[in-house]
Design a protein around this motif. Structure first.
Motif, PDB file in Angstrom:
ATOM      1  N   PRO A 137      40.969  29.500  30.584  1.00 37.13           N
ATOM      2  CA  PRO A 137      39.388  29.930  30.356  1.00 37.13           C
ATOM      3  C   PRO A 137      38.450  29.088  30.258  1.00 37.13           C
ATOM      4  O   PRO A 137      37.244  28.992  30.586  1.00 37.13           O
ATOM      5  CB  PRO A 137      39.584  30.723  29.042  1.00 37.13           C
ATOM      6  N   VAL A 187      35.037  34.795  21.760  1.00 38.93           N
ATOM      7  CA  VAL A 187      35.773  35.324  23.091  1.00 38.93           C
ATOM      8  C   VAL A 187      37.378  35.001  22.997  1.00 38.93           C
ATOM      9  O   VAL A 187      38.103  35.908  23.345  1.00 38.93           O
ATOM     10  CB  VAL A 187      34.859  35.149  24.189  1.00 38.93           C
ATOM     11  N   LYS A 188      37.326  33.611  23.102  1.00 40.11           N
ATOM     12  CA  LYS A 188      38.830  33.310  23.173  1.00 40.11           C
ATOM     13  C   LYS A 188      39.721  33.842  22.019  1.00 40.11           C
ATOM     14  O   LYS A 188      40.826  34.225  22.414  1.00 40.11           O
ATOM     15  CB  LYS A 188      38.801  31.720  23.285  1.00 40.11           C
ATOM     16  N   ALA A 214      40.413  37.379  22.856  1.00 40.42           N
ATOM     17  CA  ALA A 214      41.338  37.762  23.910  1.00 40.42           C
ATOM     18  C   ALA A 214      42.566  37.148  23.918  1.00 40.42           C
ATOM     19  O   ALA A 214      43.813  37.950  24.117  1.00 40.42           O
ATOM     20  CB  ALA A 214      40.704  36.728  25.223  1.00 40.42           C
ATOM     21  N   LEU A 220      43.795  37.306  29.095  1.00 38.63           N
ATOM     22  CA  LEU A 220      42.871  36.148  29.363  1.00 38.63           C
ATOM     23  C   LEU A 220      42.293  36.283  30.811  1.00 38.63           C
ATOM     24  O   LEU A 220      41.968  35.075  31.438  1.00 38.63           O
ATOM     25  CB  LEU A 220      43.568  34.702  29.092  1.00 38.63           C
ATOM     26  N   LEU A 255      37.817  38.651  29.628  1.00 37.78           N
ATOM     27  CA  LEU A 255      36.910  37.589  29.161  1.00 37.78           C
ATOM     28  C   LEU A 255      35.498  38.174  29.134  1.00 37.78           C
ATOM     29  O   LEU A 255      34.634  37.791  28.124  1.00 37.78           O
ATOM     30  CB  LEU A 255      37.088  35.920  29.501  1.00 37.78           C
TER      31      LEU A 255
END
Length: 128
Positions: A5, A94-95, A98, A104, A109
Motif C-alpha cells: 500500500p 487506513v493501514k 486494513a 490490503l 483501502l
C-alpha cells in the motif's frame, strides 16, 4: 508479488506532483522511486504501476514495448483516494484497519479511507 500500500500511495503522490496539463510522467525500466525514505526497485514499481492502472487510478496510461510506462494524469478516483489518505494520520488509520480486517486490496483501502474521513467529519461536527 504482494501489494504494498505504501508503494501505491507513493506512486500516486509522485504522479499527482509531476503531472501537468501539458505533460505526464514516464517510468523507464530500471527506474527506482524514493519517497519519504522508502525506495522501490523497478520490479516492485512496475508491478504497482500496473495494479494502479488496472484499478482505474490512471488517466491515459500506457506501456510501450520496451517496458516504459507513461501516465498522462491521475483519474478522479485516484484524486479522491489521495485526498482521503494524504494526511499521515489518516493513512496510518487506513493501514491499521486494513491489517486488522486482513485485506490490503486497493478497493478495501479506498473504502476504509472513505470511512476514516467520514468518521473525522462526524467528529468535527460533533455528530454521533
Amino acid at each position: 508479488m504482494r501489494l504494498n500500500p505504501d508503494c501505491v500511495r507513493d506512486i500516486l503522490m509522485y504522479c499527482e506532483d509531476k503531472c501537468t496539463t501539458t505533460s505526464g510522467v514516464e517510468f523507464d525500466p530500471g527506474t527506482t522511486l524514493t519517497m519519504d525514505g522508502r525506495t522501490y526497485n523497478w520490479e516492485e514499481l512496475s508491478y504497482h504501476l500496473r495494479q494502479c492502472d488496472l484499478s482505474g487510478y490512471f488517466y491515459k496510461a500506457s506501456q510501450d514495448m520496451y517496458g516504459t510506462y507513461f501516465i498522462e494524469d491521475l483519474s478522479p478516483a485516484a484524486h479522491e483516494f489521495l485526498a482521503n489518505i494524504r494526511s499521515n494520520d489518516n493513512w496510518s488509520k487506513v493501514k491499521s484497519t486494513a491489517s486488522k480486517v486482513g485485506s490490503l486490496s486497493l478497493s478495501t483501502l479506498s473504502s476504509i479511507a472513505s470511512a476514516v474521513v467520514a468518521a473525522a467529519i462526524k467528529a468535527s461536527l460533533g455528530l454521533p
